[in-house]
Design an enzyme around this catalytic site. Structure first.
Site, PDB file in Angstrom:
ATOM      1  N   ARG A   1       0.845  -1.212   0.000  1.00 57.33           N
ATOM      2  CA  ARG A   1       0.000   0.000   0.000  1.00 57.33           C
ATOM      3  C   ARG A   1       0.874   1.254   0.000  1.00 57.33           C
ATOM      4  O   ARG A   1       0.553   2.250  -0.659  1.00 57.33           O
ATOM      5  CB  ARG A   1      -0.946  -0.027   1.212  1.00 57.33           C
ATOM      6  CG  ARG A   1      -2.030   1.037   1.150  1.00 57.33           C
ATOM      7  CD  ARG A   1      -3.094   0.858   2.204  1.00 57.33           C
ATOM      8  NE  ARG A   1      -2.584   1.061   3.547  1.00 57.33           N
ATOM      9  CZ  ARG A   1      -3.296   0.869   4.662  1.00 57.33           C
ATOM     10  NH1 ARG A   1      -4.560   0.456   4.565  1.00 57.33           N
ATOM     11  NH2 ARG A   1      -2.767   1.077   5.841  1.00 57.33           N
TER      12      ARG A   1
ATOM     13  N   ARG B   1       9.052  19.193  -9.006  1.00 54.13           N
ATOM     14  CA  ARG B   1      10.355  19.318  -9.688  1.00 54.13           C
ATOM     15  C   ARG B   1      11.326  20.183  -8.886  1.00 54.13           C
ATOM     16  O   ARG B   1      12.504  20.212  -9.174  1.00 54.13           O
ATOM     17  CB  ARG B   1      10.169  19.935 -11.064  1.00 54.13           C
ATOM     18  CG  ARG B   1       9.375  19.030 -11.961  1.00 54.13           C
ATOM     19  CD  ARG B   1       9.534  19.449 -13.403  1.00 54.13           C
ATOM     20  NE  ARG B   1       8.757  18.559 -14.238  1.00 54.13           N
ATOM     21  CZ  ARG B   1       8.099  18.952 -15.314  1.00 54.13           C
ATOM     22  NH1 ARG B   1       8.141  20.201 -15.698  1.00 54.13           N
ATOM     23  NH2 ARG B   1       7.419  18.081 -16.024  1.00 54.13           N
TER      24      ARG B   1
ATOM     25  N   LYS C   1      -2.738   7.021   1.210  1.00 53.20           N
ATOM     26  CA  LYS C   1      -2.574   7.331   2.640  1.00 53.20           C
ATOM     27  C   LYS C   1      -1.587   8.496   2.726  1.00 53.20           C
ATOM     28  O   LYS C   1      -0.404   8.331   3.025  1.00 53.20           O
ATOM     29  CB  LYS C   1      -2.091   6.085   3.399  1.00 53.20           C
ATOM     30  CG  LYS C   1      -2.371   6.179   4.883  1.00 53.20           C
ATOM     31  CD  LYS C   1      -2.366   4.816   5.528  1.00 53.20           C
ATOM     32  CE  LYS C   1      -2.327   4.889   7.037  1.00 53.20           C
ATOM     33  NZ  LYS C   1      -3.464   5.544   7.677  1.00 53.20           N
TER      34      LYS C   1
ATOM     35  N   GLU D   1     -16.303   6.171   5.738  1.00 57.49           N
ATOM     36  CA  GLU D   1     -15.529   5.527   6.803  1.00 57.49           C
ATOM     37  C   GLU D   1     -15.494   6.450   8.012  1.00 57.49           C
ATOM     38  O   GLU D   1     -16.004   7.567   7.965  1.00 57.49           O
ATOM     39  CB  GLU D   1     -14.116   5.220   6.312  1.00 57.49           C
ATOM     40  CG  GLU D   1     -13.353   6.434   5.820  1.00 57.49           C
ATOM     41  CD  GLU D   1     -11.969   6.113   5.258  1.00 57.49           C
ATOM     42  OE1 GLU D   1     -11.421   5.034   5.552  1.00 57.49           O
ATOM     43  OE2 GLU D   1     -11.425   6.973   4.551  1.00 57.49           O
TER      44      GLU D   1
END
Ligand code: PMP
Length: 310
Positions: free
Chosen positions: A75, A129, A175, A208
């Site tokens: 992940r 960059r 995440k 959630e």
């Protein structure tokens, strides 16, 4: 500003919960190796600080072994790929660095790992960059759980007025170090004396909790919002789905609205830190009979057996 407001603000500032002092002797991995916590610092020009530009993982250690290590590493690399961040380590090096940091801290039993990758130091301005050298940070520490009493009575949640980040804006499957969306929803729950907030998408679908996935049991079947809804695809969520299937339950990733939560027989949240925690009240409405449900308790037992065997 009234005197009452000033009082509230002062109280919040001095809450012991905020009085953080790192454990003396703690060793932290920063960049190339482990250093004493006092030297574990990043530059004010790191874009992780300036723009929340970076990613992280929260990982458990049970009896000296990293739980679901491959899943967490995968992940982490997926989050990195999506934000166009080239991690400066291979998966093997990352694993070795985590175990090295555990050893440096004498962790042979249970613990918690916070794995972070920052975009790195750069000039002001959001351009990736203008940055160089992403930095890996590994913190190994004790885990702070909900108190045992919360597992017995269950969480009391609100439904947050703050929508979860839309998948086309900042997909919660990344995440990322930009957790302000969750931070604000959690703060909203705390402000009204609730334990947790349940976040809905812009379309009103259940996503959630602020740091955990959510499940309901309805007519004996297990349902959880699908990954397309705007959720972190939790590793504990995956384990719980597997355990429920092993019990012969029907499990579905689906779309849910708040009505589904209110009329559910049972409800619970899952996450690395919390493991499985019952939810017994939402917006003042008791879920089921307002006590942790029978199937929830069975799954909590199954999870404890699974992680102890793993
Ligand atoms: N959702 C969010 C927003 C999270 O931050 C987390 C992790 N704390 C979870 C769900 C649960 O994921 P996992 O089971 O992988 O810890």
């Amino acid at each position: 500003m009234t005197t009452a407001t000033v009082e509230v603000e002062r109280k919040v500032e001095t809450m012991p919960e905020n009085a953080f002092a790192p454990r003396p002797g703690l060793k932290v991995w920063v960049g190339e190796g482990v250093v004493p916590v006092e030297q574990a610092v990043v530059s004010v020009f790191d874009h992780a600080l300036l723009y929340g530009d970076g990613i992280f993982e929260g990982i458990r250690v049970y009896r000296g072994r990293i739980f679901k290590e491959q899943e967490h590493i995968q992940r982490f690399f997926e989050s990195a790929k999506v934000i166009r961040l080239n991690l400066p380590m291979t998966t093997e090096q990352l694993s070795r660095a985590m175990y090295d940091t555990m050893r440096a801290n004498g962790v042979t039993g249970d613990g918690y790992i916070r794995l972070v990758a920052t975009r790195g130091v750069g000039a002001l301005g959001i351009s990736i960059r203008r940055t160089a050298n992403p930095s890996i940070i590994i913190i190994v520490d004790k885990i702070s759980l909900y108190p045992a009493e919360v597992y017995e009575r269950g969480l009391h949640c609100i439904i947050s007025s703050i929508s979860r980040n839309h998948v086309n804006a900042l997909n919660p499957r990344i995440k990322s170090l930009n957790y302000l969306n969750n931070v604000l929803a959690k703060a909203e729950a705390q402000a009204v004396g609730a334990d947790e907030a349940i976040m809905l998408g812009l379309d009103g679908h259940v996503c959630e909790c602020t740091g955990d996935n959510i499940f309901i049991i309805s007519r004996g079947e297990l349902h959880t919002p699908g990954r397309w809804e705007g959720i972190l695809e939790g590793i504990t969520r995956g384990v719980v789905m597997e355990l429920a299937r092993k019990r012969g339950m029907t499990v579905s990733e689906t779309s849910l609205v708040r009505h589904d939560l209110f009329i559910a027989e049972e409800c619970f949240a899952t996450g690395t830190a919390a493991e499985i925690v019952p939810i017994t009240e939402i917006s003042g409405i008791p879920i089921g009979n307002g006590k942790p449900g029978r199937i929830t308790k069975q799954l909590m037992e199954d999870f404890a057996t699974y992680r102890n065997a793993g």
